[in-house]
Design an enzyme around this catalytic site. Structure first.
Site, mmCIF file in Angstrom:
data_model
loop_
_atom_site.group_PDB
_atom_site.id
_atom_site.type_symbol
_atom_site.label_atom_id
_atom_site.label_comp_id
_atom_site.label_asym_id
_atom_site.label_seq_id
_atom_site.Cartn_x
_atom_site.Cartn_y
_atom_site.Cartn_z
ATOM 1 N N GLN A 1 85.488 2.317 56.813
ATOM 2 C CA GLN A 1 86.094 2.176 55.487
ATOM 3 C C GLN A 1 86.785 0.824 55.319
ATOM 4 O O GLN A 1 87.662 0.668 54.472
ATOM 5 C CB GLN A 1 87.097 3.304 55.234
ATOM 6 C CG GLN A 1 86.460 4.679 55.135
ATOM 7 C CD GLN A 1 87.440 5.734 54.659
ATOM 8 O OE1 GLN A 1 87.816 5.793 53.496
ATOM 9 N NE2 GLN A 1 87.865 6.593 55.582
ATOM 10 N N LYS B 1 94.380 12.083 58.337
ATOM 11 C CA LYS B 1 95.042 11.010 59.090
ATOM 12 C C LYS B 1 96.528 10.896 58.765
ATOM 13 O O LYS B 1 97.330 10.626 59.648
ATOM 14 C CB LYS B 1 94.347 9.678 58.864
ATOM 15 C CG LYS B 1 94.585 9.047 57.501
ATOM 16 C CD LYS B 1 93.995 7.656 57.426
ATOM 17 C CE LYS B 1 94.200 7.049 56.058
ATOM 18 N NZ LYS B 1 95.611 6.806 55.721
ATOM 19 N N THR B 2 96.903 11.107 57.490
ATOM 20 C CA THR B 2 98.321 11.006 57.120
ATOM 21 C C THR B 2 99.125 12.086 57.825
ATOM 22 O O THR B 2 100.241 11.844 58.304
ATOM 23 C CB THR B 2 98.487 11.119 55.592
ATOM 24 O OG1 THR B 2 97.677 10.136 54.956
ATOM 25 C CG2 THR B 2 99.938 10.915 55.187
ATOM 26 N N ASP C 1 99.249 2.416 59.817
ATOM 27 C CA ASP C 1 98.266 3.122 58.988
ATOM 28 C C ASP C 1 97.236 2.122 58.454
ATOM 29 O O ASP C 1 97.540 0.940 58.297
ATOM 30 C CB ASP C 1 99.001 3.792 57.811
ATOM 31 C CG ASP C 1 98.126 4.778 57.062
ATOM 32 O OD1 ASP C 1 97.072 5.168 57.597
ATOM 33 O OD2 ASP C 1 98.502 5.168 55.944
ATOM 34 N N GLU C 2 96.013 2.584 58.175
ATOM 35 C CA GLU C 2 94.935 1.750 57.602
ATOM 36 C C GLU C 2 94.738 0.475 58.424
ATOM 37 O O GLU C 2 94.631 -0.643 57.885
ATOM 38 C CB GLU C 2 95.241 1.391 56.134
ATOM 39 C CG GLU C 2 95.476 2.577 55.217
ATOM 40 C CD GLU C 2 94.198 3.341 54.872
ATOM 41 O OE1 GLU C 2 93.136 3.039 55.450
ATOM 42 O OE2 GLU C 2 94.275 4.255 54.029
ATOM 43 N N ARG D 1 84.158 10.336 48.540
ATOM 44 C CA ARG D 1 85.186 10.739 47.569
ATOM 45 C C ARG D 1 84.890 12.137 47.016
ATOM 46 O O ARG D 1 85.767 12.774 46.435
ATOM 47 C CB ARG D 1 85.231 9.772 46.377
ATOM 48 C CG ARG D 1 85.597 8.314 46.667
ATOM 49 C CD ARG D 1 86.810 8.149 47.517
ATOM 50 N NE ARG D 1 86.427 8.036 48.919
ATOM 51 C CZ ARG D 1 87.262 8.204 49.940
ATOM 52 N NH1 ARG D 1 88.521 8.530 49.739
ATOM 53 N NH2 ARG D 1 86.854 8.092 51.191
#
Length: 726
Positions: free
Chosen positions: A251, A36-37, A220-221, A608
């Protein structure tokens, strides 16, 4: 054109679609490990490179300064541009920038100062003192949480509902706090966003200016935005600008901070989003791990819906270990970590996750005993945590009231009205008489006044606690230090005090564990040596709070809560304590949508792991000083059996594990073989008459619990108890 092609090289089809979207608002559902970044940064670079916008014509919003810096660093590497003037940063940082430019219109001085969290709390305490507000009934941190929550909902005092005397008083404090901040020309973090939103709402000229300037707003987020943040974005975007929101509803784990996963649904409707781009290809984990995560999260309702996949192959199965108790679980993890380390996996590429901070104590002890370096990520080791150190300080004073360091730590905590001037006088008296601070206090107030405030109350409290500590178990001393001292009550009034209370309760568990270990080693046998045992325990706590935590830069196992793990990845991940009541946490079952947020937490934890994932749970666990029998977490049942490898058969302790016979061994189901039945009356030569409550441990290390009425509940080593039936 060649430069554009190089910019887009390596993007998969969905990433390419997201980066090259036309002028429209869009929601990018970016799964864990889906890049995503890279998509967000490449989108900015592509808009600039294709001439659709200048660097000054867009705004990029992140949740941390670190994320903003990383974005600008990547952008600079992609394009030969100067990013210094770009509006890229956190919500608070961008609002501060806008308010500085329009301070007059916002009603702020040009040099207005920002109150950080600690400064804000100090300001509230000062105000409450002036208002003569009882800080026991209205704990300052609770008031701080109330004020910030109101602001995050966009509510000034006159808009807040108050239904009773308590809420009316809170609203009154909020109103006076607002006036005080305005007089002093300061703004707290929540105020930055609210003041900025109010300015844009009422000033057409300023709002139109920024709406014309920022044709593209990239966030973002997005799943972590609260109500006011979403309204602020909506106001800035207006009707013609494009909001490019990147997030993952699966998330969204910060509901306790006010995050609204529903903002994603609202955005879809409010902005008439035609394009939801799902980034589902994962570049982090093998498919067995992803399939487990997909299976768990599929049980949540009202998801926007996506399914992670990877082309990297199935990889290893997800390993499940059923431990006999929490010590057995910790020892299993230690053994596996050592094995992975011997195979070449760096400790720093392994993570040990737990749902709440208090769970780390048993794990830290096992790592410490095995001489394995570890680092608590984003937090402190158990015996370093402030609330634990406060309780230990009270225990130190019960053992030795002349301990000046311990006394200074808690003489005014919880607050009892002993100010800096009083402390200076006490220290001066100690210097003049060449004595401890405690002796100086006795010289000043004598035995103190029970229930009093100030130095009188403190002296009386320590004397009473010391008297009560004589002849009781170490666990009861720890309980005394956490409750009679007022620590628990203090944290119960704290908006964020739940973790701290759990840590205080875990200290009692640590005392029980230490006692039973000492009984097992035949070092201590009865209340007569309890003071020695307390000294040993305090020494043990100091050693484990020593320098075993690895220095940053050295190879060390990473310990952290699931919340702290978000955004990180590791080659091997251990998720411990997967029992009902721990994960999902028992509090979630009574909260609206609480179970769904717990499931999202589990989803975050699972994703993770890159190559190897361990899930562990225990049949019994010592919690709050009592053995609790665990039911495996429902999340384990939600994973298809085909993805799993069970490392031991169900209901079997690990063969050869002496930890399976440690302090938390279950109470025997058949007590006929023991000398005293449950409910049997007995007499002890020191504690008098009592009733047998339970047994713990095994034949070689049996512990009996007896309720001695006025003398309390005692835990005695069976071998040395010398009881008489009555």
């Amino acid at each position: 054109m060649q430069n554009q092609d190089s910019l887009l090289t390596g993007l998969n089809n969905k990433q390419l679609e997201a980066v090259t979207l036309p002028h429209q608002s869009a929601l990018i559902l970016a799964g864990a490990g889906s890049g995503k970044t890279r998509v967000l940064t490449t989108r900015i670079a592509w808009l600039i490179q294709t001439g659709q916008i200048s660097p000054m014509g867009l705004m990029a919003v992140t949740f941390t300064n670190k994320a903003a810096k990383e974005m600008l660093t990547r952008l600079t590497a992609m394009l030969p541009i100067n990013t210094r003037g770009m509006w890229a940063g956190t919500f608070h940082g961008l609002c501060n920038r806008l308010l500085r430019a329009h301070h007059r219109e916002a009603g702020l001085p040009s040099t207005f100062q920002i109150l950080d969290t600690a400064d804000q709390l100090s300001s509230i305490k000062r105000l409450m003192k002036l208002m003569n507000v009882d800080d026991e009934k209205y704990a300052p941190k609770q008031v701080q949480g109330y004020i910030n929550s109101c602001k995050e909902e966009g509510l000034r005092p006159n808009k807040v509902d108050a239904y009773d005397g308590h809420s009316q008083k809170l609203r009154e404090i909020y109103e006076e706090y607002d006036k005080q901040c305005n007089r002093e020309g300061v703004a707290d973090f929540a105020e930055l966003l609210l003041r900025c939103y109010e300015l844009l709402s009422r000033d057409d000229r300023i709002r139109t200016h920024y709406q014309s300037r920022f044709q593209y707003i990239l966030v973002d987020e997005f799943q972590d935005t609260n109500r006011l943040q979403y309204l602020w974005l909506k106001l800035l975007a207006g009707t013609n600008n494009c909001l490019f929101a990147v997030g993952d509803d699966d998330q969204s784990i910060y509901g306790f901070r006010g995050a609204r996963v529903g903002n994603m649904r609202d955005f879809e409707t409010d902005f008439n989003v035609q394009n939801i781009v799902k980034l589902e290809e994962n570049y982090r984990s093998h498919s067995n791990i992803l399939d487990a995560a997909n299976a768990i999260i599929s049980h949540n309702k009202n998801r926007l819906g996506k399914n992670l996949w990877t082309s990297s192959g199935a990889g290893e199965p997800v390993r499940i270990y059923e431990a006999y108790n929490d010590n057995d679980e910790a020892q299993f993890i230690v053994d596996e970590v050592k094995m992975l380390q011997s195979e070449g996996t760096p400790l720093a590429d392994m993570a040990l996750l737990y749902r709440s901070n208090a769970q780390s104590r048993v794990l830290e002890h096992a790592l410490f005993s095995a001489n394995l370096p570890y680092r608590v990520y984003g937090g402190l080791r158990f015996f370093e945590r402030a609330e634990v150190k406060h309780a230990l300080a009270y225990m130190r004073l019960m053992a030795n009231a002349n301990d000046d360091t311990a006394l200074l730590r808690v003489i005014n905590f919880p607050a009892r009205g002993i100010g800096s001037r009083s402390l200076e006088q006490l220290q001066e008296g100690a210097r003049q008489n060449d004595c401890s601070l405690w002796q100086a206090a006795l010289n000043k107030v004598g035995n103190g006044k029970a229930g009093g405030k100030g130095l009188d109350g403190f002296v009386a409290l320590i004397r009473e606690m010391t008297d009560q500590a004589y002849g009781i178990t170490l666990a009861e001393v720890a309980e005394l230090a956490t409750t009679f001292s007022g620590l628990k009550a203090h944290y119960e009034n704290d908006k964020d005090g739940e973790d701290r209370i759990e840590n205080l309760e875990e200290l009692v568990t640590a005392a029980v564990a230490f006692t039973n270990q000492a009984f097992g080693n035949h070092n201590n046998v009865d209340g007569d040596t309890e003071q020695d045992l307390m000294t040993q325990f305090l020494t043990h706590a100091s050693l484990e709070a020593g320098d075993h935590q690895a220095t940053i830069g050295y190879d060390a196992l990473q310990l952290m809560t699931v919340h702290a793990s978000k955004g990180l990845e590791f080659k091997a991940v251990f998720i411990s304590g997967l029992e009902e009541g721990l994960c999902p946490h028992e509090n979630s079952l009574s909260e609206n949508n609480g179970l769904e947020e717990e499931r999202r937490l589990m989803y975050v934890a699972v994703t993770r792991a890159r190559q190897r994932l361990y899930l562990s749970h225990a049949q019994s666990r010592m919690l709050h000083g009592q053995v609790r029998y665990g039911i495996p977490s429902r999340f384990l049942d939600e994973i298809p059996e085909a993805l799993l490898k069970r490392l031991n058969s169900k209901s079997m302790a690990r063969s050869g594990s002496n930890y399976a016979e440690s302090y938390a061994a279950p109470v025997a189901k058949n007590t006929n073989n023991y000398p005293y039945k449950i409910g049997q009356g007995v007499r002890h030569n020191k504690f008098g008459e009592g009733v047998v409550v339970s047994y713990e441990g095994n034949a070689a290390n049996l512990v009996i619990k007896i309720n001695f009425g006025n003398n309390g509940l005692k835990t005695l080593a069976m071998e040395y108890a010398k009881l008489e039936k009555i």
